[in-house]
Each structure stands twice: as structure tokens, then as C-alpha cells.
Motif scaffolding. Structure first.
Motif, short mmCIF file in Angstrom:
data_model
loop_
_atom_site.label_atom_id
_atom_site.label_comp_id
_atom_site.label_asym_id
_atom_site.label_seq_id
_atom_site.Cartn_x
_atom_site.Cartn_y
_atom_site.Cartn_z
N HIS A 118 -2.55 -6.72 -12.64
CA HIS A 118 -1.68 -7.57 -12.15
C HIS A 118 -0.89 -6.82 -11.07
N LEU A 119 -0.33 -5.82 -11.80
CA LEU A 119 0.47 -4.17 -11.78
C LEU A 119 -0.16 -3.72 -10.56
N ARG A 120 -1.31 -3.45 -10.54
CA ARG A 120 -2.24 -3.18 -9.81
C ARG A 120 -1.43 -4.13 -8.18
N ARG A 121 -1.88 -5.38 -8.51
CA ARG A 121 -2.01 -5.90 -7.46
C ARG A 121 0.17 -5.71 -6.34
N VAL A 122 0.75 -5.69 -7.03
CA VAL A 122 2.01 -5.63 -6.90
C VAL A 122 1.70 -4.37 -5.83
N MET A 123 1.94 -3.82 -6.42
CA MET A 123 1.39 -1.96 -6.03
C MET A 123 0.79 -2.17 -4.52
N ARG A 127 1.14 -3.79 -2.46
CA ARG A 127 1.89 -4.74 -1.69
C ARG A 127 2.99 -4.44 -1.54
N LEU A 128 3.61 -3.17 -2.38
CA LEU A 128 4.62 -3.12 -1.97
C LEU A 128 4.77 -1.79 -1.77
N HIS A 129 3.69 -1.43 -2.35
CA HIS A 129 3.92 0.43 -2.20
C HIS A 129 4.38 1.17 -2.96
N VAL A 130 5.36 1.18 -3.53
CA VAL A 130 6.89 1.74 -3.36
C VAL A 130 7.46 1.25 -4.74
N LEU A 131 7.86 1.66 -5.55
CA LEU A 131 9.14 1.46 -6.53
C LEU A 131 10.44 1.91 -6.34
N GLN A 132 11.67 1.59 -6.05
CA GLN A 132 12.41 2.67 -5.85
C GLN A 132 13.03 2.91 -7.26
N LEU A 133 13.41 4.14 -7.86
CA LEU A 133 13.63 4.72 -8.76
C LEU A 133 15.40 4.65 -8.36
N ASP A 134 16.18 4.54 -10.08
CA ASP A 134 17.56 4.67 -10.11
C ASP A 134 18.23 4.59 -10.87
N SER A 135 19.57 5.42 -11.02
CA SER A 135 19.72 5.33 -12.46
C SER A 135 20.49 4.42 -13.01
N ARG A 170 8.19 -10.31 -8.81
CA ARG A 170 7.39 -10.65 -8.26
C ARG A 170 6.05 -11.82 -9.92
N LEU A 171 6.41 -11.19 -10.85
CA LEU A 171 5.04 -11.68 -11.80
C LEU A 171 5.57 -12.25 -13.28
N LEU A 192 1.42 6.26 6.47
CA LEU A 192 2.46 5.58 6.24
C LEU A 192 3.17 4.34 7.04
N ILE A 193 3.30 4.39 8.40
CA ILE A 193 3.65 3.15 8.82
C ILE A 193 2.70 2.13 8.61
N ALA A 194 1.77 2.46 8.25
CA ALA A 194 0.76 0.65 8.24
C ALA A 194 1.00 0.59 6.79
N ARG A 195 0.93 1.41 5.93
CA ARG A 195 1.37 0.84 4.34
C ARG A 195 3.06 -0.19 4.80
N ALA A 196 3.65 0.66 5.51
CA ALA A 196 5.13 -0.30 5.85
C ALA A 196 4.76 -1.59 6.54
N ALA A 197 3.64 -1.63 7.74
CA ALA A 197 3.72 -2.49 8.00
C ALA A 197 2.91 -4.10 6.84
N SER A 198 1.85 -3.14 6.56
CA SER A 198 1.24 -4.10 5.18
C SER A 198 2.08 -4.33 4.42
N ALA A 199 3.44 -4.02 4.15
CA ALA A 199 4.22 -4.48 3.48
C ALA A 199 5.22 -5.74 3.85
N LEU A 200 5.67 -5.24 4.28
CA LEU A 200 6.89 -6.05 5.33
C LEU A 200 5.70 -7.17 6.02
N GLY A 201 5.12 -7.27 6.57
CA GLY A 201 4.60 -8.84 7.70
C GLY A 201 4.99 -8.48 8.77
N ILE A 202 6.23 -8.32 9.74
CA ILE A 202 6.53 -7.99 10.59
C ILE A 202 8.05 -7.65 10.38
N ALA A 203 7.65 -6.55 11.66
CA ALA A 203 9.29 -5.52 11.34
C ALA A 203 9.72 -5.39 12.85
#
Length: 407
Positions: free
Chosen positions: A32-37, A39-47, A62-63, A218-229
Motif C-alpha cells: 500500500h505504501l508503494r501504491r501511494v508513493m 501516485r504522490l512521488h513525494v512526502l514533504q518533511l517538516d520539523s 489515504r490509508l 519530473l514534470i510528467a510525475r508532477a502531472a500524474s500526481a496532480l491529474g490536471i494542472a
């Protein structure tokens, strides 16, 4: 160029982000983690850890409840049976990304981030760079503080022992930014640096991608993550330079990967990934942290959902409108409320200092669904219940719901 309605654009974007898929019925797994990634390709880190660390929250949205060790093992552990899936790099911001995407992010397609200013220090102090790398090679994975002590403390044995500790940290960040170092593991949330060559597989390190090809990928990945943008939406996903992004978008249109479209009420042209799907309906609920890819671009969230959202961490307390760390609430494809959240671990409760409904929503239904999701989050965080404060027009409705853990 065809025109699509805002509702179609919204459902397309939600599906691309994984919100048209039902949550797993059992305990989420590495699959399931692989599937979400994927789609998203990125998980932002923050402190910020007021409620939960930013890189854990999008997976919960999502899960549902999952073992956070799934992320920790995927990002900061490696065995022959379970190889590392994710690695830290600068993507949208400091992020976890799939290991296979490392060559794209270090191809020259992305401009260097804020840490580029430390390059002047690196150029003027090459001995310090060598000293830091030597300590990491000998002791890594190792934290910046330990590196500083090794190079500046009374027992320091290197030629650079006179360097100031702040300079050591700057060089660590610079080496991380250019890819010489990455995070071998973490202790709590402390980054422990290691040589990238000891963290990534040899075949990934050996992969070379020219910057133009990487920008298209990278733009193709962004487009797949956003769908329409819009093009700026696509550019922002990996923080590419405008000219680089525009060139990549044009090439992807020519290659048939992106379809130019008009979205009703949007001023700028838009692009739809040709594999994006548009479900007839989007159902379900989710709490979105401020760094979730669905809402991290505030102007896009406003265009898609009519939802004006600003993070108020740095706003003086008396001037905050909704609260310190506010989660938008997604219900059946719409952002219908927002809640200020704090995990009070000492008291064992998830605190909701404020809860606010969006105009025109069915507040009674929103309160019931939100209460259930807050209870679900509290359980996931090993908290005993939900304590609702007085701020906001939804707070009283939340307390009146039949959910026994929400009070």
C-alpha cells in the motif's frame, strides 16, 4: 482545446492523489505504501510535530491508521530482504522520494535551493569540506552535532579544528543539498548524515540523466500526481525554474503525454495527464496536514475547492484566524471544514482548540464525519480520545456528536 468544468477538474485531481480509492480493509502493508508513493512521488518533511510529523500524515489521509514503522523502515533501513524504498532529497522541499528518482533530482534540472548560499563557504574552505566528509566516512551515520564536536572540540585532531560549529552545520547542509551526503537514518527527527554511496544502490548512483530529460520526467510525475494542472502548478511540485518547466511542458504536449485543456473559471491554461481518470463521484473523508500535496499549493487549493487556506504558525497568537496547525477536512470530494489540532501526549488526548465549517455545508453531517475521523486519528496516534475546545462555529456540533471519544 476542450473545456472541462471545475467539478471535473476537482474529481480528476482527487483521483490522481489517491482519494478515489477506498482505504484498505485490513492493516496497510508495504504494498500500500508503494501504491501511494507511485501516485504522490513525494512526502514533504517538516520539523513541526504539534499533531504528527508531516511525512506520516498524507499516508494516514489515504490509508487510514497504519503502522508508522512502514515509513521508517522504507526510508531509513535497508536489508537484502527489504531494500530501502525511499531516500531524502530536495524535491518540493526537503522530502522523501522513491530511490529510483534520485538521479532525476540531481541531474541539474532543479535549481539549487536555499543552501546554495553555503557554496561560497565551501569554495573558501575546501579543507572544512574534506574534514566533514572524513568524519562522516569514519563515523556515519552521524549527526551534525557529533561532527561539530569532532572538528571543534578539545580532542579534535583534524586540520580544520578551528572552524566554527555553525560553519560545520552549513557544510553538512551544502553537502546534503548537492547529493554528496544524504540521511542514513534518523534518531528521533535528527538527521544522521551518511555518504550517499553507502545509502543508495550502485545502479542508482551509476544512472546519469541529462537535465532536459530529467525535467520532462519530473514534470510528467508532477502531472500524474496532480491529474490536471496549470504550468505553474506542475513547476511547483518539484520547484523547477520557469523556463525549464515551460520547455518540458511543451515537449510533453508534443509527445502526447499532456493534453492542453481549459478549466472553467481558471485564468491560466491547464494540462491534463493523458492517463488521468475522472471518477463519477469521490466519496470518503480525510484530514489533510498543511503539507499534504493536495493543499500545499494554496492558490491551487483555492482554485480547485474555493478554499482559502493559510498556515498561521508564524502569525502572532492573537492575530490567528483559525489556529496554529490547521488541518483541512475533506469529505466526499469537497473541503468542508478545518480543525486546529494538537496531540497532547502528556494528557493522552488529541486536542481540537478550534473547529470551523465552510460556508453552506451541512454542519450536522460534517460534525459527525469529522468526529469519527478525529477519533480514528487519535487511536492511530495512541491517544485515548479527542478534547474539543470552544473556538469555531463547528466546535459545539462536534461535542454533540454520538462519538463517545469526542468531548
Amino acid at each position: 482545446m476542450r473545456t472541462v468544468s471545475l467539478d471535473v477538474a476537482r474529481r480528476t485531481a482527487l483521483a490522481a492523489q489517491g482519494f478515489a480509492d477506498p482505504r484498505p480493509t485490513g492493516s496497510p502493508t508495504r504494498r500500500h505504501l508503494r501504491r501511494v508513493m507511485s501516485r504522490l512521488h513525494v512526502l514533504q518533511l517538516d520539523s513541526v510535530n504539534v499533531a504528527v510529523r508531516a511525512h506520516y500524515a498524507p499516508l494516514f489521509a489515504r490509508l487510514g491508521a497504519y503502522d508508522r514503522e512502514l515509513v521508517d523502515a522504507a526510508a531509513w533501513e535497508h536489508t537484502s530482504r527489504r531494500p530501502r524504498l525511499l531516500v531524502e532529497s530536495w524535491a518540493h522541499e526537503a522530502s522523501l522520494v522513491p530511490v529510483r528518482d534520485w538521479p532525476l533530482l540531481h541531474s541539474g534540472a532543479k535549481p539549487r535551493g536555499w543552501w546554495r548560499h553555503y557554496g561560497r563557504l565551501a569554495e573558501s574552505a575546501p579543507a572544512l569540506v574534506d574534514d566533514v566528509l572524513a568524519v562522516v566516512k569514519e563515523r556515519g551515520p552521524v549527526g551534525a552535532g557529533a561532527i561539530e564536536r569532532a572538528l571543534t572540540g578539545p580532542a579534535a585532531r583534524t586540520p580544520g579544528s578551528w572552524w566554527e560549529r555553525s560553519d560545520v552545520k552549513k557544510i553538512c547542509e551544502w553537502l546534503f543539498g548537492i547529493g554528496e551526503l544524504t540521511t542514513g537514518t534518523r534518531r528521533g527527527f535528527e538527521r544522521l548524515y551518511d555518504l550517499t554511496e553507502r545509502v543508495l544502490p550502485p545502479e542508482v548512483l551509476a544512472t546519469r540523466v541529462d537535465s532536459d530529460t530529467a525535467a520532462r520526467e519530473l514534470i510528467a510525475r508532477a502531472a500524474s500526481a496532480l491529474g490536471i494542472a496549470t504550468e505553474p502548478d506542475l513547476r511547483d511540485y518539484y520547484r523547477l525554474a520557469p523556463a525549464v518547466s515551460r520547455g518540458a511542458v511543451a515537449e510533453l504536449v508534443e509527445d502526447g503525454v499532456l493534453e492542453p485543456v481549459r478549466v472553467a473559471s481558471w485564468q491560466a491554461p491547464a494540462y491534463r495527464h493523458v492517463e488521468a481518470r475522472t471518477p463519477r463521484r469521490v466519496t470518503g473523508r480525510a484530514l489533510l496536514c498543511p503539507f499534504d500535496p493536495l493543499v500545499w499549493a494554496r492558490d491551487r487549493a483555492e482554485r480547485l475547492f474555493g478554499f482559502r487556506y493559510r498556515i498561521e504558525i508564524y502569525v502572532p497568537e492573537g492575530e490567528r484566524v483559525h489556529g496554529y496547525y490547521v488541518f483541512p477536512f475533506l469529505l466526499d470530494g469537497h473541503l468542508v471544514a478545518r480543525v486546529d489540532l494538537k496531540a497532547d501526549r502528556a494528557a493522552g488526548v488529541l486536542r481540537v482548540p478550534g473547529a470551523f465549517a465552510e460556508p453552506g455545508v451541512d454542519r450536522a453531517r460534517v460534525a459527525v464525519e469529522l468526529a469519527a475521523e478525529l477519533d480514528h486519528m487519535a487511536s492511530w496516534l495512541d491517544l485515548a480520545g479527542v478534547a474539543v475546545g470552544d473556538r469555531g462555529d463547528l466546535a459545539a456540533d462536534l461535542r454533540r456528536t454520538p462519538c463517545p471519544q469526542v468531548r
